[in-house]
Design an enzyme around this catalytic site. Structure first.
Site, PDB file in Angstrom:
ATOM      1  N   ASN A 131     -10.310  -2.965   2.633  1.00  0.00           N
ATOM      2  CA  ASN A 131     -10.034  -2.917   1.200  1.00  0.00           C
ATOM      3  C   ASN A 131     -11.340  -2.675   0.444  1.00  0.00           C
ATOM      4  O   ASN A 131     -12.408  -2.712   1.038  1.00  0.00           O
ATOM      5  CB  ASN A 131      -9.435  -4.253   0.731  1.00  0.00           C
ATOM      6  CG  ASN A 131      -7.954  -4.383   1.056  1.00  0.00           C
ATOM      7  OD1 ASN A 131      -7.253  -3.391   1.257  1.00  0.00           O
ATOM      8  ND2 ASN A 131      -7.479  -5.613   1.116  1.00  0.00           N
ATOM      9  N   HIS A 184      -3.771   0.715  11.962  1.00  0.00           N
ATOM     10  CA  HIS A 184      -3.550  -0.549  12.658  1.00  0.00           C
ATOM     11  C   HIS A 184      -4.901  -1.186  12.990  1.00  0.00           C
ATOM     12  O   HIS A 184      -5.687  -0.594  13.738  1.00  0.00           O
ATOM     13  CB  HIS A 184      -2.780  -0.278  13.956  1.00  0.00           C
ATOM     14  CG  HIS A 184      -2.234  -1.508  14.602  1.00  0.00           C
ATOM     15  ND1 HIS A 184      -2.843  -2.739  14.507  1.00  0.00           N
ATOM     16  CD2 HIS A 184      -1.133  -1.699  15.360  1.00  0.00           C
ATOM     17  CE1 HIS A 184      -2.141  -3.630  15.172  1.00  0.00           C
ATOM     18  NE2 HIS A 184      -1.097  -3.024  15.695  1.00  0.00           N
ATOM     19  N   TYR A 243       1.176  -4.534  12.110  1.00  0.00           N
ATOM     20  CA  TYR A 243       1.064  -3.100  11.821  1.00  0.00           C
ATOM     21  C   TYR A 243       1.888  -2.213  12.753  1.00  0.00           C
ATOM     22  O   TYR A 243       2.376  -1.171  12.329  1.00  0.00           O
ATOM     23  CB  TYR A 243      -0.412  -2.668  11.794  1.00  0.00           C
ATOM     24  CG  TYR A 243      -1.126  -3.169  10.550  1.00  0.00           C
ATOM     25  CD1 TYR A 243      -1.412  -4.526  10.397  1.00  0.00           C
ATOM     26  CD2 TYR A 243      -1.486  -2.322   9.519  1.00  0.00           C
ATOM     27  CE1 TYR A 243      -2.041  -5.007   9.262  1.00  0.00           C
ATOM     28  CE2 TYR A 243      -2.123  -2.796   8.378  1.00  0.00           C
ATOM     29  CZ  TYR A 243      -2.394  -4.137   8.265  1.00  0.00           C
ATOM     30  OH  TYR A 243      -3.014  -4.611   7.132  1.00  0.00           O
ATOM     31  N   HIS A 250       0.830  -1.216   0.000  1.00  0.00           N
ATOM     32  CA  HIS A 250       0.000   0.000   0.000  1.00  0.00           C
ATOM     33  C   HIS A 250       0.863   1.264   0.000  1.00  0.00           C
ATOM     34  O   HIS A 250       0.523   2.261   0.639  1.00  0.00           O
ATOM     35  CB  HIS A 250      -0.950   0.031   1.208  1.00  0.00           C
ATOM     36  CG  HIS A 250      -1.961  -1.072   1.231  1.00  0.00           C
ATOM     37  ND1 HIS A 250      -3.234  -0.938   0.734  1.00  0.00           N
ATOM     38  CD2 HIS A 250      -1.877  -2.355   1.672  1.00  0.00           C
ATOM     39  CE1 HIS A 250      -3.896  -2.078   0.886  1.00  0.00           C
ATOM     40  NE2 HIS A 250      -3.089  -2.960   1.441  1.00  0.00           N
TER      41      HIS A 250
HETATM   42 FE1  HDD Z   1      -2.438  -4.918   5.436  1.00  0.00          FE
HETATM   43  C1  HDD Z   1      -0.984  -1.873   5.146  1.00  0.00           C
HETATM   44  C2  HDD Z   1      -5.430  -3.628   4.385  1.00  0.00           C
HETATM   45  C3  HDD Z   1      -3.796  -8.081   5.394  1.00  0.00           C
HETATM   46  C4  HDD Z   1       0.383  -6.134   6.822  1.00  0.00           C
HETATM   47  N1  HDD Z   1      -3.083  -3.113   4.854  1.00  0.00           N
HETATM   48  C5  HDD Z   1      -2.326  -1.972   4.799  1.00  0.00           C
HETATM   49  C6  HDD Z   1      -3.137  -0.885   4.341  1.00  0.00           C
HETATM   50  C7  HDD Z   1      -4.384  -1.381   4.132  1.00  0.00           C
HETATM   51  C8  HDD Z   1      -4.349  -2.788   4.461  1.00  0.00           C
HETATM   52  C9  HDD Z   1      -5.585  -0.606   3.640  1.00  0.00           C
HETATM   53  C10 HDD Z   1      -2.650   0.531   4.117  1.00  0.00           C
HETATM   54  C11 HDD Z   1      -2.844   1.385   5.326  1.00  0.00           C
HETATM   55  C12 HDD Z   1      -2.400   2.792   5.032  1.00  0.00           C
HETATM   56  O1  HDD Z   1      -3.038   3.437   4.184  1.00  0.00           O
HETATM   57  O2  HDD Z   1      -1.431   3.219   5.641  1.00  0.00           O
HETATM   58  N2  HDD Z   1      -4.220  -5.708   4.913  1.00  0.00           N
HETATM   59  C13 HDD Z   1      -5.348  -4.996   4.599  1.00  0.00           C
HETATM   60  C14 HDD Z   1      -6.481  -5.897   4.539  1.00  0.00           C
HETATM   61  C15 HDD Z   1      -6.014  -7.147   4.809  1.00  0.00           C
HETATM   62  C16 HDD Z   1      -4.600  -7.026   5.057  1.00  0.00           C
HETATM   63  C17 HDD Z   1      -7.907  -5.461   4.249  1.00  0.00           C
HETATM   64  C18 HDD Z   1      -6.754  -8.433   4.888  1.00  0.00           C
HETATM   65  C19 HDD Z   1      -7.977  -8.542   5.230  1.00  0.00           C
HETATM   66  N3  HDD Z   1      -1.810  -6.775   5.967  1.00  0.00           N
HETATM   67  C20 HDD Z   1      -2.533  -7.931   5.911  1.00  0.00           C
HETATM   68  C21 HDD Z   1      -1.773  -9.011   6.520  1.00  0.00           C
HETATM   69  C22 HDD Z   1      -0.590  -8.461   6.941  1.00  0.00           C
HETATM   70  C23 HDD Z   1      -0.642  -7.054   6.584  1.00  0.00           C
HETATM   71  C24 HDD Z   1      -2.240 -10.433   6.664  1.00  0.00           C
HETATM   72  C25 HDD Z   1       0.574  -9.085   7.645  1.00  0.00           C
HETATM   73  C26 HDD Z   1       0.570 -10.174   8.283  1.00  0.00           C
HETATM   74  N4  HDD Z   1      -0.605  -4.153   5.819  1.00  0.00           N
HETATM   75  C27 HDD Z   1       0.380  -4.834   6.454  1.00  0.00           C
HETATM   76  C28 HDD Z   1       1.584  -3.968   6.782  1.00  0.00           C
HETATM   77  C29 HDD Z   1       1.124  -2.572   6.254  1.00  0.00           C
HETATM   78  C30 HDD Z   1      -0.242  -2.865   5.673  1.00  0.00           C
HETATM   79  C31 HDD Z   1       2.887  -4.481   6.319  1.00  0.00           C
HETATM   80  C32 HDD Z   1       2.065  -1.824   5.333  1.00  0.00           C
HETATM   81  C33 HDD Z   1       2.097  -0.419   5.819  1.00  0.00           C
HETATM   82  C34 HDD Z   1       1.392  -0.443   7.071  1.00  0.00           C
HETATM   83  O3  HDD Z   1       0.951  -1.703   7.344  1.00  0.00           O
HETATM   84  O4  HDD Z   1       1.215   0.485   7.818  1.00  0.00           O
HETATM   85  O5  HDD Z   1       1.802  -3.955   8.144  1.00  0.00           O
END
Ligand code: HDD
Length: 721
Positions: free
Chosen positions: A152, A343, A366, A79
């Site tokens: 999402n 988060h 997160y 993202h």
């Molecule tokens: Fe995630 C970012 C949504 C599964 C790990 N995720 C991130 C963002 C969104 C989502 C909208 C952007 C937030 C922003 O604008 O800063 N993610 C989802 C949805 C998931 C999902 C709807 C499943 C239902 N994500 C998911 C899993 C993991 C992550 C299973 C890790 C185990 N996601 C992350 C992250 C991010 C992230 C690496 C990258 C930047 C952040 O968190 O802040 O931690």
């Protein structure tokens, strides 16, 4: 009330007041160093002589360059590309029976929000129009602390267990040896992984549909994806799925358009969101919930804890519990949009988690990621992340600590500080996790109730109209054609055949290969080596719902037909009939559409009444993919001049190809003679093909045009291409 005035009244501005503490404006101020020393010369470094070497003592130069050298932070691991806006949430109190969350109780209470939309796979500078899932992350600054709904625009996820997330992302990101391709899933590693993970099939169907190429962030649904819990004041829990429903309807572009927008304006969605808010056309969503009593946990043919499943609206209707309006653009992209940290673990009393194994893993990820992205456990102090609720605890120190905690006590329990800060009873708003009973063995296993991977993929496909199905077929053809390894293509066709045989065959025919008789075994390569493979064999289930109109953008009866904020291009050159321009403009603006004059120069053209008409865009700089519809006003000289412009003809040809409404008034009609679709049109079929030719004041041309725009696209045309 001025839109960007932080001092205006209203609870929604509580966060703006909070942010105002950190805002800085250099207007009428001297330039200084970071230490506040006034700068006399910002153009020349300190040198030994005019032509001599620079001197190390030049603290002004050193400070400036050092700061510059450290300006970048790591982009989000996923993202990375996104845009955000401020706004507010207002409940209608319908959720107050289910949740004690303070911000859901009073219809007059307004909660500030900050919302970030994003693509998933591309880097920070990648195109907005990639085929991808869109992030829909909402931070509610409630009086009881921050609640983040990090969702999402697709209601399900690719994988069931968080441990597969790094694999999924490694597979979809550019390949590691050459960092190609950017912001695209159409490559071997992605489809290699997907073809070995049958659980991804439901989400893959969504990702190959037009949901993955939205017309606008403002025209997307949002979903919390996981099943969460709502907790009432008696600590009773109900399961819940969260939905955001856009007031402007859910709409997409078509793939050829997406590809061309990426070249014409890679910032298309970012610009669209920004401009809509600047123009006062504030995007709005309803927040809906599907509430499922705890007693119904095992009632369905899918597991509520499985994030690859949705709850069909036919089984549990969506109840609207409030609305969200985005009414203010950020002041500074980096400070707000880049530094905001969402988060799913940021919850408030009244909202709680379930044991969905994907959600559980997210609860770890997160915070962890912010430590490397924002560099310190003090990221909650960054203004955009700061809660508006009072915040006191014994967390201390760390990089870039802003807070100056007074006193000698930083531990609990304490007597020296009078026991402060003290714990809150539940009745005082203290958070207490839902006391779910858990009595279990410690295992690395997947529940058998997670083994049906195809029923809902089928449900999604079968719920689409013919046009939407064709787009899915085309997307698979495109993506799998880009895959170079034949075995991966074949394996994917094996999986697709489990969803729909016709779909698999149509894709296979285009790839020039056959659908395998049986999908490759074992299909569950995502399961542990010692697992009972039979137990985890994907199982077909007789689904209670076979077709759901809510899953189709075209069939969905509640999808809005408003043309509010849709952008209409008027193709004009000197001699354009001013009355024709004004009449159509008035009709469109009455419906709150936006009119842009596309001229044959960058400044102004002369109308038939000799008055100047301001040009919004030089024809040279735009393409029809950036607009929702095209109008050719009357005026012989204008139509003739445009007829000589290749760009104008291409504009119309593309608009036709992308099924957009086209209208031409009087002499404007002659311009259509230069197009390649004129031969497909007759007086009889022109209207049903969405090409409206008539005289504006005397006919119902504007009404026909507006109605066709309200239907979003003239899909009939696509079949006749
Ligand atoms: Fe995630 C970012 C949504 C599964 C790990 N995720 C991130 C963002 C969104 C989502 C909208 C952007 C937030 C922003 O604008 O800063 N993610 C989802 C949805 C998931 C999902 C709807 C499943 C239902 N994500 C998911 C899993 C993991 C992550 C299973 C890790 C185990 N996601 C992350 C992250 C991010 C992230 C690496 C990258 C930047 C952040 O968190 O802040 O931690």
């Amino acid at each position: 009330m001025k839109k960007n005035d932080a001092n205006s009244d209203g609870a929604e501005n509580k966060k703006q007041h909070d942010l105002a503490r950190n805002k800085s404006d250099g207007t009428d101020q001297f330039m200084t160093t970071d230490q506040g020393v006034k700068i006399n010369d910002d153009n020349n470094s300190l040198k030994a002589g005019e032509r001599g070497p620079s001197l190390l003592e030049d603290f002004i130069l050193r400070e400036k360059i050092t700061h510059f050298d450290h300006e970048r932070i790591p982009e989000r691991i996923v993202h990375a590309r996104g845009s955000a806006a401020h706004g507010y949430f207002q409940p209608n109190a319908d959720a107050s029976t289910y949740s004690k969350a303070g911000f859901l109780q009073d219809p007059n209470a307004i909660t500030p929000v900050f919302v970030r939309f994003s693509t998933v796979a591309g880097f920070r500078g990648s195109t907005d129009l990639a085929r991808d899932v869109r992030g829909f992350a909402v931070k509610f600054y409630t009086e009881e602390g921050n609640f983040d709904l990090v969702g999402n625009n697709i209601p399900v996820f690719f994988i069931q267990d968080a441990s597969k997330f790094p694999d999924l992302i490694h597979a979809v990101k550019p390949e590691p040896h050459n960092e190609i391709p950017q912001a695209a899933s159409a490559h071997d590693t992605f489809w290699d992984f997907i073809s070995l993970m049958p659980e991804s099939m439901h989400m893959v169907m969504w990702a190959m549909s037009d949901r993955a190429i939205p017309r606008s962030y403002r025209m997307m649904e949002g979903f919390g994806v996981h099943t969460f819990r709502l907790i009432d004041k008696n600590n009773k829990s109900n399961f819940v799925k969260f939905h955001w429903k856009p007031k402007l309807g859910t709409h997409a572009v078509v793939w050829d358009e997406a590809v061309k927008i990426s070249g014409n304006d890679p910032d298309f969605h970012r610009r669209d969101l920004w401009e809509a808010i600047e123009n006062g056309s504030f995007p709005e969503w309803e927040l809906g919930v599907q509430v499922i009593p705890e007693a119904d946990e095992h009632k369905y043919d899918f597991d509520l804890l499985d994030p690859t499943k949705l709850v069909p609206e036919e089984l549990v209707p969506v109840t609207i519990i409030g609305k969200m309006v985005l009414n203010r653009n950020p002041d500074n992209f980096f400070a707000e949009t880049e530094q905001v940290a969402f988060h799913p673990g940021h919850v408030v009393p009244g909202i709680d988690f379930t044991n969905d194994p994907l959600l559980q893993g997210r609860l770890f990820s997160y915070t962890d990621t912010q430590l490397s992205r924002l560099g310190s456990p003090n990221f909650h102090e960054i203004p955009i992340n700061r809660t508006i609720a009072p915040m006191h605890n014994n967390q201390r120190d760390g990089h870039m600590r802003q807070e100056i905690n007074t006193g000698r006590v930083s531990y609990f329990p304490n007597s020296l500080g009078g026991g402060c800060p003290y714990q809150a009873k539940i009745a005082e708003g203290g958070f207490a996790s839902f006391n779910e009973r858990i009595d279990a063995r410690k295992v690395r296993e997947r529940s058998e109730s997670f083994s049906d991977h195809f029923s809902q993929a089928k449900l999604f496909f079968e719920s689409q109209t013919e046009v939407e199905q064709q787009h899915i077929i085309n997307a698979f053809r495109f993506e799998l054609s880009k895959v170079e390894t034949p075995e991966i293509r074949t394996r994917m066709l094996g999986l697709l055949s489990q969803v729909d045989k016709g779909l698999a065959q149509k894709v296979a025919a285009n790839l020039g290969i056959a659908v395998p008789d049986k999908p490759e075994k074992p299909m569950n390569k995502g399961i542990g080596a010692d697992a009972d493979q039979n137990k985890h064999e994907p199982k077909a289930v007789k689904a209670a719902v076979q077709k759901s109109d809510a899953l189709s953008m075209i069939n969905n009866k509640t999808n809005s037909k408003t043309i509010e904020s849709r952008v209409v291009a008027f193709l004009c050159s000197d001699g354009v009939d001013s009355q024709s321009v004004n009449a159509m403009k008035a009709a469109l603006e009455k419906e709150k559409a936006v009119v842009k004059i596309i001229g044959t120069n960058a400044t102004a053209i002369t109308g038939s009444d000799t008055k100047k008409i301001k040009v919004d865009h030089n024809l040279l700089t735009v393409s029809s993919v950036l607009f929702d519809a095209v109008f050719i006003p009357a005026g012989k000289a204008s139509a003739e001049a445009l007829g000589k412009e290749e760009k104008a003809i291409e504009f119309l040809n593309d608009a036709y190809k992308h099924c957009k409404a086209i209208a031409a008034d009087k002499e404007g009609i002659t311009l259509l003679n230069h197009t390649n679709f004129i031969l497909k049109l007759s007086d009889e079929n022109s209207k049903e093909n969405g090409v409206f030719t008539n005289e504006v004041p005397k006919s119902n041309l504007p009404q026909d045009f507006i109605e066709a725009m309200g239907n979003h696209r003239v899909w009939k045309r696509e079949n006749s291409l």
